[in-house]
Design a protein around this motif. Structure first.
Motif, PDB file in Angstrom:
ATOM      1  N   VAL A 176       0.839  -1.202   0.000  1.00  0.00           N
ATOM      2  CA  VAL A 176       0.000   0.000   0.000  1.00  0.00           C
ATOM      3  C   VAL A 176       0.875   1.254   0.000  1.00  0.00           C
ATOM      4  CG1 VAL A 176      -1.811   1.264   1.231  1.00  0.00           C
ATOM      5  CG2 VAL A 176      -1.772  -1.236   1.315  1.00  0.00           C
ATOM      6  N   LEU A 177       0.573   2.165  -0.911  1.00  0.00           N
ATOM      7  CA  LEU A 177       1.252   3.453  -0.920  1.00  0.00           C
ATOM      8  C   LEU A 177       0.487   4.401  -0.004  1.00  0.00           C
ATOM      9  CD1 LEU A 177       3.373   5.442  -2.152  1.00  0.00           C
ATOM     10  CD2 LEU A 177       1.600   6.050  -3.821  1.00  0.00           C
ATOM     11  N   VAL A 178       1.201   5.026   0.925  1.00  0.00           N
ATOM     12  CA  VAL A 178       0.582   6.038   1.783  1.00  0.00           C
ATOM     13  C   VAL A 178       1.081   7.400   1.311  1.00  0.00           C
ATOM     14  CG1 VAL A 178       0.336   6.940   4.121  1.00  0.00           C
ATOM     15  CG2 VAL A 178       0.434   4.468   3.753  1.00  0.00           C
ATOM     16  N   LEU A 223      -0.297  10.130  -9.551  1.00  0.00           N
ATOM     17  CA  LEU A 223      -0.514   9.344 -10.767  1.00  0.00           C
ATOM     18  C   LEU A 223       0.766   8.663 -11.235  1.00  0.00           C
ATOM     19  CD1 LEU A 223      -3.045  11.544 -12.769  1.00  0.00           C
ATOM     20  CD2 LEU A 223      -3.497   9.541 -11.345  1.00  0.00           C
ATOM     21  N   GLN A 224       1.901   9.276 -10.957  1.00  0.00           N
ATOM     22  CA  GLN A 224       3.184   8.660 -11.300  1.00  0.00           C
ATOM     23  C   GLN A 224       3.328   7.309 -10.579  1.00  0.00           C
ATOM     24  OE1 GLN A 224       6.621  10.945 -10.054  1.00  0.00           O
ATOM     25  NE2 GLN A 224       7.721  10.376 -11.900  1.00  0.00           N
ATOM     26  N   HIS A 225       2.940   7.283  -9.307  1.00  0.00           N
ATOM     27  CA  HIS A 225       2.997   6.028  -8.541  1.00  0.00           C
ATOM     28  C   HIS A 225       2.011   5.002  -9.111  1.00  0.00           C
ATOM     29  CE1 HIS A 225       5.711   7.117  -5.237  1.00  0.00           C
ATOM     30  NE2 HIS A 225       5.190   8.327  -5.312  1.00  0.00           N
ATOM     31  N   ILE A 226       0.809   5.461  -9.448  1.00  0.00           N
ATOM     32  CA  ILE A 226      -0.202   4.557 -10.004  1.00  0.00           C
ATOM     33  C   ILE A 226       0.261   4.007 -11.348  1.00  0.00           C
ATOM     34  CG2 ILE A 226      -2.563   4.433 -10.905  1.00  0.00           C
ATOM     35  CD1 ILE A 226      -3.306   6.523  -8.712  1.00  0.00           C
ATOM     36  N   GLY A 255       2.365   1.051 -11.239  1.00  0.00           N
ATOM     37  CA  GLY A 255       1.792  -0.219 -10.792  1.00  0.00           C
ATOM     38  C   GLY A 255       1.183  -0.215  -9.402  1.00  0.00           C
ATOM     39  N   THR A 256       1.263   0.880  -8.689  1.00  0.00           N
ATOM     40  CA  THR A 256       0.626   0.945  -7.373  1.00  0.00           C
ATOM     41  C   THR A 256      -0.880   0.976  -7.575  1.00  0.00           C
ATOM     42  OG1 THR A 256       2.464   2.172  -6.392  1.00  0.00           O
ATOM     43  CG2 THR A 256       0.332   2.365  -5.298  1.00  0.00           C
ATOM     44  N   ASN A 257      -1.596   0.049  -6.920  1.00  0.00           N
ATOM     45  CA  ASN A 257      -3.050   0.120  -7.050  1.00  0.00           C
ATOM     46  C   ASN A 257      -3.760   0.067  -5.700  1.00  0.00           C
ATOM     47  OD1 ASN A 257      -2.830  -2.568  -6.435  1.00  0.00           O
ATOM     48  ND2 ASN A 257      -4.226  -3.259  -8.015  1.00  0.00           N
ATOM     49  N   GLN A 258      -3.010   0.239  -4.636  1.00  0.00           N
ATOM     50  CA  GLN A 258      -3.584   0.372  -3.299  1.00  0.00           C
ATOM     51  C   GLN A 258      -3.017   1.645  -2.693  1.00  0.00           C
ATOM     52  OE1 GLN A 258      -2.445  -3.463  -1.616  1.00  0.00           O
ATOM     53  NE2 GLN A 258      -4.580  -4.096  -1.785  1.00  0.00           N
ATOM     54  N   LEU A 259      -3.906   2.562  -2.331  1.00  0.00           N
ATOM     55  CA  LEU A 259      -3.468   3.883  -1.898  1.00  0.00           C
ATOM     56  C   LEU A 259      -4.242   4.347  -0.678  1.00  0.00           C
ATOM     57  CD1 LEU A 259      -1.914   6.612  -2.526  1.00  0.00           C
ATOM     58  CD2 LEU A 259      -3.906   7.223  -3.913  1.00  0.00           C
ATOM     59  N   VAL A 260      -3.509   4.849   0.297  1.00  0.00           N
ATOM     60  CA  VAL A 260      -4.112   5.557   1.428  1.00  0.00           C
ATOM     61  C   VAL A 260      -3.678   7.009   1.303  1.00  0.00           C
ATOM     62  CG1 VAL A 260      -4.081   5.897   3.938  1.00  0.00           C
ATOM     63  CG2 VAL A 260      -4.186   3.577   2.998  1.00  0.00           C
ATOM     64  N   ILE A 261      -4.638   7.915   1.303  1.00  0.00           N
ATOM     65  CA  ILE A 261      -4.305   9.338   1.323  1.00  0.00           C
ATOM     66  C   ILE A 261      -4.547   9.820   2.739  1.00  0.00           C
ATOM     67  CG2 ILE A 261      -4.817  11.642   0.444  1.00  0.00           C
ATOM     68  CD1 ILE A 261      -5.615  10.423  -2.195  1.00  0.00           C
ATOM     69  N   ARG A 315      -9.089   6.845 -11.316  1.00  0.00           N
ATOM     70  CA  ARG A 315      -7.978   6.138 -11.955  1.00  0.00           C
ATOM     71  C   ARG A 315      -7.749   4.773 -11.311  1.00  0.00           C
ATOM     72  NH1 ARG A 315      -3.799   8.469 -14.622  1.00  0.00           N
ATOM     73  NH2 ARG A 315      -2.598   6.907 -15.738  1.00  0.00           N
ATOM     74  N   LEU A 316      -7.807   4.733  -9.978  1.00  0.00           N
ATOM     75  CA  LEU A 316      -7.615   3.464  -9.277  1.00  0.00           C
ATOM     76  C   LEU A 316      -8.762   2.501  -9.569  1.00  0.00           C
ATOM     77  CD1 LEU A 316      -6.138   4.708  -5.912  1.00  0.00           C
ATOM     78  CD2 LEU A 316      -5.056   3.105  -7.491  1.00  0.00           C
ATOM     79  N   LYS A 317      -9.961   3.031  -9.658  1.00  0.00           N
ATOM     80  CA  LYS A 317     -11.117   2.190  -9.950  1.00  0.00           C
ATOM     81  C   LYS A 317     -10.960   1.536 -11.326  1.00  0.00           C
ATOM     82  CE  LYS A 317     -16.075   2.281  -9.331  1.00  0.00           C
ATOM     83  NZ  LYS A 317     -17.233   3.080  -9.009  1.00  0.00           N
ATOM     84  N   GLN A 318     -10.432   2.289 -12.278  1.00  0.00           N
ATOM     85  CA  GLN A 318     -10.215   1.771 -13.634  1.00  0.00           C
ATOM     86  C   GLN A 318      -9.222   0.616 -13.640  1.00  0.00           C
ATOM     87  OE1 GLN A 318      -8.934   5.310 -15.649  1.00  0.00           O
ATOM     88  NE2 GLN A 318     -11.012   5.975 -16.145  1.00  0.00           N
ATOM     89  N   SER A 319      -8.261   0.648 -12.715  1.00  0.00           N
ATOM     90  CA  SER A 319      -7.240  -0.405 -12.684  1.00  0.00           C
ATOM     91  C   SER A 319      -7.517  -1.417 -11.572  1.00  0.00           C
ATOM     92  CB  SER A 319      -5.849   0.213 -12.512  1.00  0.00           C
ATOM     93  OG  SER A 319      -5.780   0.892 -11.269  1.00  0.00           O
ATOM     94  N   ALA A 320      -8.790  -1.521 -11.166  1.00  0.00           N
ATOM     95  CA  ALA A 320      -9.202  -2.452 -10.103  1.00  0.00           C
ATOM     96  C   ALA A 320      -8.431  -2.207  -8.816  1.00  0.00           C
ATOM     97  CB  ALA A 320      -9.049  -3.900 -10.567  1.00  0.00           C
ATOM     98  N   GLY A 321      -8.099  -0.955  -8.586  1.00  0.00           N
ATOM     99  CA  GLY A 321      -7.376  -0.585  -7.380  1.00  0.00           C
ATOM    100  C   GLY A 321      -8.319  -0.170  -6.268  1.00  0.00           C
ATOM    101  N   GLN A 322      -7.712   0.274  -5.178  1.00  0.00           N
ATOM    102  CA  GLN A 322      -8.480   0.626  -3.998  1.00  0.00           C
ATOM    103  C   GLN A 322      -7.838   1.831  -3.333  1.00  0.00           C
ATOM    104  OE1 GLN A 322      -8.550  -2.700  -1.361  1.00  0.00           O
ATOM    105  NE2 GLN A 322     -10.080  -1.810  -0.006  1.00  0.00           N
ATOM    106  N   MET A 323      -8.676   2.716  -2.799  1.00  0.00           N
ATOM    107  CA  MET A 323      -8.168   3.919  -2.128  1.00  0.00           C
ATOM    108  C   MET A 323      -8.968   4.165  -0.862  1.00  0.00           C
ATOM    109  SD  MET A 323      -7.937   7.798  -3.626  1.00  0.00           S
ATOM    110  CE  MET A 323      -9.523   8.471  -3.166  1.00  0.00           C
ATOM    111  N   ALA A 324      -8.283   4.621   0.166  1.00  0.00           N
ATOM    112  CA  ALA A 324      -8.951   5.032   1.397  1.00  0.00           C
ATOM    113  C   ALA A 324      -8.344   6.355   1.853  1.00  0.00           C
ATOM    114  CB  ALA A 324      -8.785   3.970   2.479  1.00  0.00           C
ATOM    115  N   LEU A 325      -9.169   7.181   2.456  1.00  0.00           N
ATOM    116  CA  LEU A 325      -8.712   8.445   3.038  1.00  0.00           C
ATOM    117  C   LEU A 325      -8.682   8.287   4.544  1.00  0.00           C
ATOM    118  CD1 LEU A 325     -11.026  10.896   1.057  1.00  0.00           C
ATOM    119  CD2 LEU A 325      -8.699  10.232   0.490  1.00  0.00           C
TER     120      LEU A 325
END
Length: 114
Positions: A11-13, A33-36, A39-45, A67-77
């Motif tokens: 997970v990228l924070v 977006l550079q991280h995504i 290949g990063t597709n799990q992100l916590v902001i 963008r994450l949704k398009q790549s089957a990724g996941q994000m949480a704030l």
């Protein structure tokens, strides 16, 4: 504003600091977006150190989520202070985004699906 990025497992924070507005939104979006794109597709902001967010800043969050949704990724704030929380509530973002109280809570959401 010096955003900080760190990998915790898979997970990228992204810890956003200071103000996120039209002055720096484009740069912040490019950094994330550079991280995504790499290949990063799990992100916590983590917004714990964010003092202010404008509509340009909200756009960064939305673009990232889309963008994450398009790549089957996941994000949480997480770490949302009251002034930032108000902006998110008014804009309706809490209805469409995954929001956790703490960084630990946000990270635990990924571990369950990994």
């Amino acid at each position: 504003m010096a955003n900080q990025f760190e990998m915790i497992g898979t997970v990228l924070v992204a810890c956003l600091q200071g103000k996120l507005n039209s002055t720096n939104a484009e740069q912040t979006e490019a950094q994330i977006l550079q991280h995504i794109n790499r290949g990063t597709n799990q992100l916590v902001i983590d917004l714990g150190e964010l003092d202010y967010i404008s509509s340009a800043g909200l756009r960064v969050v939305l673009v990232t989520a889309k963008r994450l949704k398009q790549s089957a990724g996941q994000m949480a704030l997480c770490g949302i202070s009251n002034p930032i929380r108000e902006v998110f509530e008014i804009s309706g973002f809490f209805n469409i985004l995954d929001v956790a109280e703490s960084r630990e809570q946000a990270l635990s959401r990924f571990n369950q699906t990994a």
